[in-house]
Design an enzyme around this catalytic site. Structure first.
Site, PDB file in Angstrom:
ATOM      1  N   THR A   1       0.944  -1.220  -0.037  1.00 26.79           N
ATOM      2  CA  THR A   1      -0.310  -0.003   0.091  1.00 26.79           C
ATOM      3  C   THR A   1       0.811   1.060   0.037  1.00 26.79           C
ATOM      4  O   THR A   1       0.547   2.097  -0.827  1.00 26.79           O
ATOM      5  CB  THR A   1      -1.030   0.130   1.175  1.00 26.79           C
ATOM      6  OG1 THR A   1      -1.472  -1.194   1.465  1.00 26.79           O
ATOM      7  CG2 THR A   1      -1.900   1.017   1.231  1.00 26.79           C
ATOM      8  N   TRP A   2       1.857   1.297   0.823  1.00 24.62           N
ATOM      9  CA  TRP A   2       3.042   2.254   1.012  1.00 24.62           C
ATOM     10  C   TRP A   2       3.731   2.588  -0.271  1.00 24.62           C
ATOM     11  O   TRP A   2       3.582   3.769  -1.012  1.00 24.62           O
ATOM     12  CB  TRP A   2       3.917   1.913   1.910  1.00 24.62           C
ATOM     13  CG  TRP A   2       4.964   3.101   2.393  1.00 24.62           C
ATOM     14  CD1 TRP A   2       4.760   4.547   2.174  1.00 24.62           C
ATOM     15  CD2 TRP A   2       6.224   2.961   3.033  1.00 24.62           C
ATOM     16  NE1 TRP A   2       5.773   5.071   2.867  1.00 24.62           N
ATOM     17  CE2 TRP A   2       6.695   4.047   3.286  1.00 24.62           C
ATOM     18  CE3 TRP A   2       6.664   1.567   3.395  1.00 24.62           C
ATOM     19  CZ2 TRP A   2       7.935   4.162   3.711  1.00 24.62           C
ATOM     20  CZ3 TRP A   2       7.926   2.030   4.020  1.00 24.62           C
ATOM     21  CH2 TRP A   2       8.668   3.020   4.246  1.00 24.62           C
TER      22      TRP A   2
ATOM     23  N   HIS B   1       1.286  -9.382  -6.438  1.00 26.41           N
ATOM     24  CA  HIS B   1       2.078 -10.284  -5.677  1.00 26.41           C
ATOM     25  C   HIS B   1       2.706 -11.784  -6.538  1.00 26.41           C
ATOM     26  O   HIS B   1       3.125 -12.564  -5.916  1.00 26.41           O
ATOM     27  CB  HIS B   1       0.999 -10.874  -4.629  1.00 26.41           C
ATOM     28  CG  HIS B   1       0.600  -9.965  -3.777  1.00 26.41           C
ATOM     29  ND1 HIS B   1       1.469  -8.867  -3.074  1.00 26.41           N
ATOM     30  CD2 HIS B   1      -0.725  -9.855  -3.073  1.00 26.41           C
ATOM     31  CE1 HIS B   1       0.632  -8.139  -2.386  1.00 26.41           C
ATOM     32  NE2 HIS B   1      -0.537  -8.572  -2.173  1.00 26.41           N
TER      33      HIS B   1
ATOM     34  N   ARG C   1      10.552  -7.210   2.863  1.00 25.38           N
ATOM     35  CA  ARG C   1      10.349  -6.990   4.473  1.00 25.38           C
ATOM     36  C   ARG C   1      10.986  -7.984   5.144  1.00 25.38           C
ATOM     37  O   ARG C   1      10.818  -9.021   4.786  1.00 25.38           O
ATOM     38  CB  ARG C   1       8.914  -6.575   4.715  1.00 25.38           C
ATOM     39  CG  ARG C   1       8.627  -6.115   5.904  1.00 25.38           C
ATOM     40  CD  ARG C   1       7.365  -5.639   6.281  1.00 25.38           C
ATOM     41  NE  ARG C   1       7.168  -4.861   7.541  1.00 25.38           N
ATOM     42  CZ  ARG C   1       5.830  -4.402   8.001  1.00 25.38           C
ATOM     43  NH1 ARG C   1       4.794  -4.998   7.512  1.00 25.38           N
ATOM     44  NH2 ARG C   1       5.893  -3.914   9.204  1.00 25.38           N
TER      45      ARG C   1
ATOM     46  N   ARG D   1      -1.839  -0.622   9.837  1.00 27.71           N
ATOM     47  CA  ARG D   1      -1.700  -1.172  11.360  1.00 27.71           C
ATOM     48  C   ARG D   1      -0.851  -0.305  12.198  1.00 27.71           C
ATOM     49  O   ARG D   1      -1.289   0.783  12.728  1.00 27.71           O
ATOM     50  CB  ARG D   1      -1.622  -2.628  11.146  1.00 27.71           C
ATOM     51  CG  ARG D   1      -1.873  -3.273  12.795  1.00 27.71           C
ATOM     52  CD  ARG D   1      -1.309  -4.767  12.636  1.00 27.71           C
ATOM     53  NE  ARG D   1      -0.053  -5.061  12.356  1.00 27.71           N
ATOM     54  CZ  ARG D   1       0.639  -5.184  13.338  1.00 27.71           C
ATOM     55  NH1 ARG D   1       0.465  -5.108  14.745  1.00 27.71           N
ATOM     56  NH2 ARG D   1       2.118  -5.338  13.195  1.00 27.71           N
TER      57      ARG D   1
ATOM     58  N   GLY E   1       2.843   0.001  10.766  1.00 24.34           N
ATOM     59  CA  GLY E   1       3.691   0.804  10.064  1.00 24.34           C
ATOM     60  C   GLY E   1       4.885   1.009  10.586  1.00 24.34           C
ATOM     61  O   GLY E   1       5.432   1.921  10.178  1.00 24.34           O
TER      62      GLY E   1
HETATM   63  P1  PAP Z   1      -0.985  -6.219   0.889  1.00 28.82           P
HETATM   64  O1  PAP Z   1       0.345  -6.637   0.388  1.00 28.82           O
HETATM   65  O2  PAP Z   1      -2.042  -7.292   1.473  1.00 28.82           O
HETATM   66  O3  PAP Z   1      -1.586  -4.920   0.104  1.00 28.82           O
HETATM   67  P2  PAP Z   1       0.444  -4.066   2.520  1.00 28.82           P
HETATM   68  O4  PAP Z   1       0.318  -2.658   2.297  1.00 28.82           O
HETATM   69  O5  PAP Z   1       1.730  -4.643   2.128  1.00 28.82           O
HETATM   70  O6  PAP Z   1      -0.579  -5.257   2.350  1.00 28.82           O
HETATM   71  O7  PAP Z   1       0.377  -4.286   4.151  1.00 28.82           O
HETATM   72  C1  PAP Z   1       0.183  -3.586   5.157  1.00 28.82           C
HETATM   73  C2  PAP Z   1       1.419  -3.091   5.954  1.00 28.82           C
HETATM   74  O8  PAP Z   1       2.106  -2.134   5.328  1.00 28.82           O
HETATM   75  C3  PAP Z   1       1.003  -2.950   7.391  1.00 28.82           C
HETATM   76  O9  PAP Z   1       2.080  -3.274   8.082  1.00 28.82           O
HETATM   77  P3  PAP Z   1       1.853  -3.696   9.611  1.00 28.82           P
HETATM   78  O10 PAP Z   1       0.983  -4.429   9.914  1.00 28.82           O
HETATM   79  O11 PAP Z   1       3.367  -4.186  10.379  1.00 28.82           O
HETATM   80  O12 PAP Z   1       1.549  -2.228  10.413  1.00 28.82           O
HETATM   81  C4  PAP Z   1       0.814  -1.511   7.214  1.00 28.82           C
HETATM   82  O13 PAP Z   1       0.809  -0.822   8.589  1.00 28.82           O
HETATM   83  C5  PAP Z   1       2.000  -1.142   6.590  1.00 28.82           C
HETATM   84  N1  PAP Z   1       1.886   0.129   5.839  1.00 28.82           N
HETATM   85  C6  PAP Z   1       0.584   0.535   5.093  1.00 28.82           C
HETATM   86  N2  PAP Z   1       0.771   1.972   4.771  1.00 28.82           N
HETATM   87  C7  PAP Z   1       2.302   2.382   5.071  1.00 28.82           C
HETATM   88  C8  PAP Z   1       2.862   3.433   5.052  1.00 28.82           C
HETATM   89  N3  PAP Z   1       2.607   4.469   4.422  1.00 28.82           N
HETATM   90  N4  PAP Z   1       4.087   3.558   5.791  1.00 28.82           N
HETATM   91  C9  PAP Z   1       4.492   2.374   6.272  1.00 28.82           C
HETATM   92  N5  PAP Z   1       4.016   1.343   6.581  1.00 28.82           N
HETATM   93  C10 PAP Z   1       2.633   1.328   6.013  1.00 28.82           C
END
Ligand code: PAP
Length: 334
Positions: A84-85, A145, A169, A300, A302
């Site tokens: 998403t990032w 993916h 990651r 969540r 991040g």
């Molecule tokens: P997906 O592959 O299913 O689309 P993805 O976006 O990779 O999901 O995963 C979400 C993770 O990216 C979450 O990590 P966490 O559970 O360890 O917190 C989410 O918080 C994190 N994430 C989303 N947006 C950002 C951002 N802007 N910067 C850093 N981490 C982010």
């Protein structure tokens, strides 16, 4: 991520996109290894990787129908590695002239990143051509993916000019993020325990797992074709965002100009796409990805190193051991 689908899984798309009729799908599924898994109850092993049925259908659809264009860009990740990032970052970077990151009406302030950069495997063929998310009509930005070995060959062949940005990651953080997502996503009849999720993950039975094999495939590709595949790490993007942004912009052929550097463009994109900024956006707080599957579940914490709050020391060591063993001799460490 994986979209919701009801059992038995039938592709909910129009005639043109049906790659397998129900009989063919049942036959295919009954021929594939099947295991209990983490986000959805079951995964099927197809061409070396574990897929939920919707994702499996998405991959087969891509393999049959997707025709890359010269300038396509793909953001590739294992689920929960920062997809998403990276969607937000690539969109902001590529569109920075038309949509300066400081503008109060920036598309990322009104749209979820997945609406601006779609997952390739969840599009129907009729939608491929309508993806229009860059200033250059010939350049489409997709997320995916799909492991490199399951990708339509033309994307990585030496004849294509497509570019792949791969982000990986830390494995322990990846697992912890996946585990929390599984119990938030509501695709299972009941929550999964940490132990069951951990055992599935270690066996490789997670979305598009084994995660190590998916990562290694792109790592090798990035070593062999560095002009086509850029290998990035979530932790590096967190710790040194400016140099990583420049690296990304150079790779994509859109380097920052002196004027942009002087005006703070790099920092502005980093700030727009930061976890803090994106979690303030209404659509990311309240919108739905698909039924029962909220946009907010993609945000969540991040942070780097959250595994320390969730894994036992034994679990952490086990994941480290597998990672070391799998990556031995590859030159890659996470
Ligand atoms: P997906 O592959 O299913 O689309 P993805 O976006 O990779 O999901 O995963 C979400 C993770 O990216 C979450 O990590 P966490 O559970 O360890 O917190 C989410 O918080 C994190 N994430 C989303 N947006 C950002 C951002 N802007 N910067 C850093 N981490 C982010």
């Amino acid at each position: 991520m994986e979209p919701k689908s009801s059992e038995p899984y039938h592709q909910q798309v129009d005639d043109e996109t049906i790659v397998l009729d129900n009989n063919e799908l049942e036959n295919l599924l009954s021929s594939l290894p099947k295991e209990r898994s983490i986000i959805t109850p079951y995964k099927y092993q197809y061409q070396g990787f574990w897929y939920s049925v919707p994702l499996l259908l998405g991959v087969i659809t891509c393999q049959k129908h997707f025709q890359p264009r010269e300038n396509d860009i793909f953001i590739v990740t294992a689920p929960k590695s920062g997809t998403t990032w990276m969607k937000a970052i690539l969109y902001a970077l590529i569109n920075r002239e038309a949509h300066p990151p400081k503008t109060p009406h920036h598309p990322l302030l009104n749209n979820a990143p997945r609406d601006l950069v779609p997952f390739l495997e969840f599009l129907s063929p009729s939608e491929y051509d309508s993806v229009c998310n860059s200033p250059d009509k010939s350049m489409r930005i997709f997320a995916t993916h799909i492991p490199v070995s399951n990708f339509p060959e033309s994307i990585t062949s030496s004849l294509s000019n497509c570019r792949v940005v791969y982000m990986c990651r830390d494995i322990k953080d990846n697992f912890v993020s996946l585990f929390h997502f599984a119990n938030k996503a509501n695709l299972r009849p009941s929550p999964i325990s940490l132990e069951d999720a951990f055992n599935s993950y270690c066996k490789g039975v997670s979305a598009v797992g084994p995660v190590w094999d998916q990562i290694l495939g792109y790592w090798k590709e990035s070593q062999e074709k560095p002009h086509k595949v850029l290998f990035m790490k979530y932790e590096e993007m967190k710790n040194e965002p400016k140099s990583q942004m420049r690296r990304l912009a150079n790779f994509l052929g859109v380097p920052f100009s002196v004027e942009e550097e002087n005006s703070g463009m790099v920092d502005q994109i980093i700030s727009l796409c930061s976890f803090e900024s994106m979690t303030k956006v209404d659509v990311n707080k309240m919108g739905n990805f698909v039924d029962g599957f909220t946009n907010s579940s993609f945000f969540r914490k991040g942070v780097v190193g959250d595994w320390r709050n969730c894994l036992t020391p034994d679990m952490a060591s086990r994941l480290d051991e597998i990672t070391e063993e799998k990556f031995r001799g590859s030159g890659l460490s996470l």
